[in-house]
Design an enzyme around this catalytic site. Structure first.
Site, PDB file in Angstrom:
ATOM      1  N   GLU A   1       0.840  -1.198   0.000  1.00  0.00           N
ATOM      2  CA  GLU A   1       0.000   0.000   0.000  1.00  0.00           C
ATOM      3  C   GLU A   1       0.875   1.248   0.000  1.00  0.00           C
ATOM      4  O   GLU A   1       1.960   1.250   0.600  1.00  0.00           O
ATOM      5  CB  GLU A   1      -0.897  -0.072   1.254  1.00  0.00           C
ATOM      6  CG  GLU A   1      -1.668   1.164   1.637  1.00  0.00           C
ATOM      7  CD  GLU A   1      -2.753   1.547   0.661  1.00  0.00           C
ATOM      8  OE1 GLU A   1      -2.470   1.583  -0.548  1.00  0.00           O
ATOM      9  OE2 GLU A   1      -3.881   1.847   1.105  1.00  0.00           O
ATOM     10  N   ASP A   2       0.414   2.303  -0.645  1.00  0.00           N
ATOM     11  CA  ASP A   2       1.215   3.528  -0.685  1.00  0.00           C
ATOM     12  C   ASP A   2       1.294   4.222   0.666  1.00  0.00           C
ATOM     13  O   ASP A   2       2.350   4.608   1.124  1.00  0.00           O
ATOM     14  CB  ASP A   2       0.682   4.493  -1.759  1.00  0.00           C
ATOM     15  CG  ASP A   2      -0.806   4.804  -1.620  1.00  0.00           C
ATOM     16  OD1 ASP A   2      -1.466   4.280  -0.686  1.00  0.00           O
ATOM     17  OD2 ASP A   2      -1.327   5.580  -2.442  1.00  0.00           O
TER      18      ASP A   2
ATOM     19  N   ASP B   1      -3.343   6.237   6.268  1.00  0.00           N
ATOM     20  CA  ASP B   1      -3.714   7.515   6.881  1.00  0.00           C
ATOM     21  C   ASP B   1      -4.714   7.213   7.999  1.00  0.00           C
ATOM     22  O   ASP B   1      -4.329   6.913   9.120  1.00  0.00           O
ATOM     23  CB  ASP B   1      -4.280   8.420   5.785  1.00  0.00           C
ATOM     24  CG  ASP B   1      -4.670   9.790   6.309  1.00  0.00           C
ATOM     25  OD1 ASP B   1      -4.463  10.058   7.497  1.00  0.00           O
ATOM     26  OD2 ASP B   1      -5.193  10.606   5.528  1.00  0.00           O
TER      27      ASP B   1
ATOM     28  N   PHE C   1      -0.342  16.383   3.565  1.00  0.00           N
ATOM     29  CA  PHE C   1      -0.856  15.690   2.387  1.00  0.00           C
ATOM     30  C   PHE C   1       0.297  15.578   1.397  1.00  0.00           C
ATOM     31  O   PHE C   1       0.916  16.578   1.029  1.00  0.00           O
ATOM     32  CB  PHE C   1      -2.022  16.448   1.755  1.00  0.00           C
ATOM     33  CG  PHE C   1      -2.676  15.660   0.665  1.00  0.00           C
ATOM     34  CD1 PHE C   1      -3.598  14.663   0.958  1.00  0.00           C
ATOM     35  CD2 PHE C   1      -2.347  15.877  -0.668  1.00  0.00           C
ATOM     36  CE1 PHE C   1      -4.182  13.894  -0.046  1.00  0.00           C
ATOM     37  CE2 PHE C   1      -2.926  15.112  -1.682  1.00  0.00           C
ATOM     38  CZ  PHE C   1      -3.840  14.122  -1.360  1.00  0.00           C
TER      39      PHE C   1
ATOM     40  N   ARG D   1       1.200  11.588  -9.592  1.00  0.00           N
ATOM     41  CA  ARG D   1       1.602  10.211  -9.268  1.00  0.00           C
ATOM     42  C   ARG D   1       3.002   9.912  -9.787  1.00  0.00           C
ATOM     43  O   ARG D   1       3.745   9.141  -9.189  1.00  0.00           O
ATOM     44  CB  ARG D   1       0.633   9.209  -9.893  1.00  0.00           C
ATOM     45  CG  ARG D   1      -0.754   9.198  -9.276  1.00  0.00           C
ATOM     46  CD  ARG D   1      -1.508   7.970  -9.754  1.00  0.00           C
ATOM     47  NE  ARG D   1      -2.938   8.052  -9.519  1.00  0.00           N
ATOM     48  CZ  ARG D   1      -3.548   7.741  -8.379  1.00  0.00           C
ATOM     49  NH1 ARG D   1      -2.841   7.333  -7.352  1.00  0.00           N
ATOM     50  NH2 ARG D   1      -4.853   7.833  -8.263  1.00  0.00           N
TER      51      ARG D   1
HETATM   52  P1  IMP Z   1      -6.932   5.828   4.631  1.00  0.00           P
HETATM   53  O1  IMP Z   1      -8.086   4.960   4.269  1.00  0.00           O
HETATM   54  O2  IMP Z   1      -7.365   7.104   5.280  1.00  0.00           O
HETATM   55  O3  IMP Z   1      -5.846   5.131   5.416  1.00  0.00           O
HETATM   56  O4  IMP Z   1      -6.299   6.339   3.309  1.00  0.00           O
HETATM   57  C1  IMP Z   1      -5.640   5.490   2.474  1.00  0.00           C
HETATM   58  C2  IMP Z   1      -5.655   5.942   1.036  1.00  0.00           C
HETATM   59  O5  IMP Z   1      -5.921   7.337   0.910  1.00  0.00           O
HETATM   60  C3  IMP Z   1      -4.300   5.721   0.451  1.00  0.00           C
HETATM   61  O6  IMP Z   1      -4.236   4.473  -0.166  1.00  0.00           O
HETATM   62  C4  IMP Z   1      -4.158   6.860  -0.526  1.00  0.00           C
HETATM   63  O7  IMP Z   1      -4.671   6.481  -1.781  1.00  0.00           O
HETATM   64  C5  IMP Z   1      -5.020   7.965   0.056  1.00  0.00           C
HETATM   65  N1  IMP Z   1      -4.226   8.924   0.825  1.00  0.00           N
HETATM   66  C6  IMP Z   1      -4.108   9.040   2.171  1.00  0.00           C
HETATM   67  N2  IMP Z   1      -3.279  10.032   2.527  1.00  0.00           N
HETATM   68  C7  IMP Z   1      -2.842  10.567   1.369  1.00  0.00           C
HETATM   69  C8  IMP Z   1      -1.920  11.638   1.054  1.00  0.00           C
HETATM   70  O8  IMP Z   1      -1.309  12.307   1.913  1.00  0.00           O
HETATM   71  N3  IMP Z   1      -1.729  11.875  -0.278  1.00  0.00           N
HETATM   72  C9  IMP Z   1      -2.343  11.178  -1.272  1.00  0.00           C
HETATM   73  N4  IMP Z   1      -3.200  10.171  -1.017  1.00  0.00           N
HETATM   74  C10 IMP Z   1      -3.432   9.879   0.275  1.00  0.00           C
HETATM   75 MG    MG Z   2      -5.331   7.984  -3.791  1.00  0.00          MG
END
Ligand code: IMP
Ligand code: MG
Length: 184
Positions: A103-104, A107, A156, A169
């Site tokens: 996973e990238d 958050d 972000f 990206r």
């Molecule tokens: P979560 O569900 O809040 O943990 O967010 C996960 C997904 O949100 C990641 O797989 C990203 O695609 C996107 N995301 C979360 N934080 C960022 C950020 O700082 N920049 C870009 N995409 C983000």
């Molecule tokens: Mg995204």
């Protein structure tokens, strides 16, 4: 085209250089290879954000792995929408295999909770997570992250797979994104 580069530079600020990213990916690859020796490892790349990380990480793992892809979406702009959409889970065959999700960024962790549940139902031998980035201020998730590339603050970020409204990206580094900065 040269002008676009200049404009983008105003809205982004390098946080993790390409060199540091690549060095860390090599370290993670070696660690994963040592941990999964003699096992049937499936790298499960979460698209779109995991594309560059999974491509580089997979080449840093000196084992006969297989690659799978699932698409997940939860963000709109710079905020999590709270609603996770998943594609391509149905056809995925991971029963009895050792699955490592790539996973990238983690958050809120909401996306992972949904994916974790969906994957566990398919009966993998093991399920672990490798996240390139981890926003360490946000801890409200019930799964553990076995491998973390870098812990970062609550900015972000874009680049190396991460987007702001589908752009940035393809930056080779990770940058903090300032959505308010002028475009022209
Ligand atoms: P979560 O569900 O809040 O943990 O967010 C996960 C997904 O949100 C990641 O797989 C990203 O695609 C996107 N995301 C979360 N934080 C960022 C950020 O700082 N920049 C870009 N995409 C983000
Ligand atoms: Mg995204």
């Amino acid at each position: 085209m040269a002008e676009i580069g200049a404009i983008e530079a105003e809205r982004t600020e390098v946080l993790i250089s390409e060199r540091d990213l690549q060095a860390r990916v090599r370290e993670l690859g070696a660690e994963i290879a040592a941990d999964y020796r003699e096992r049937d490892l499936v790298l499960l790349c979460l698209l779109k954000g995991g594309i560059y990380f999974a491509a580089d990480l997979s080449r840093a793992i000196d084992l006969p792995i297989t690659l799978e892809f699932v698409r997940a979406r939860s963000y709109a702009g710079t905020e999590s929408t709270g609603e996770v959409q998943l594609w391509w889970i149905d056809g995925l065959d991971i029963a009895g295999k050792d699955v490592l999700i790539v996973e990238d960024i983690v958050d809120t962790g909401l996306t992972l909770v949904e994916i974790w549940r969906a994957l566990e139902r398919k009966g993998p031998a093991s399920l672990e997570l490798c996240a390139l980035l981890y926003k360490e201020k946000r801890l409200a998730h019930p799964f553990s992250i076995r491998y973390i590339g870098f812990a970062i603050g609550d900015a972000f970020v874009v680049g190396y797979g991460l987007d702001y409204e589908e752009r940035y990206r393809n930056l080779p580094h990770i940058a903090v994104f300032h959505p308010g900065a002028p475009r022209e």
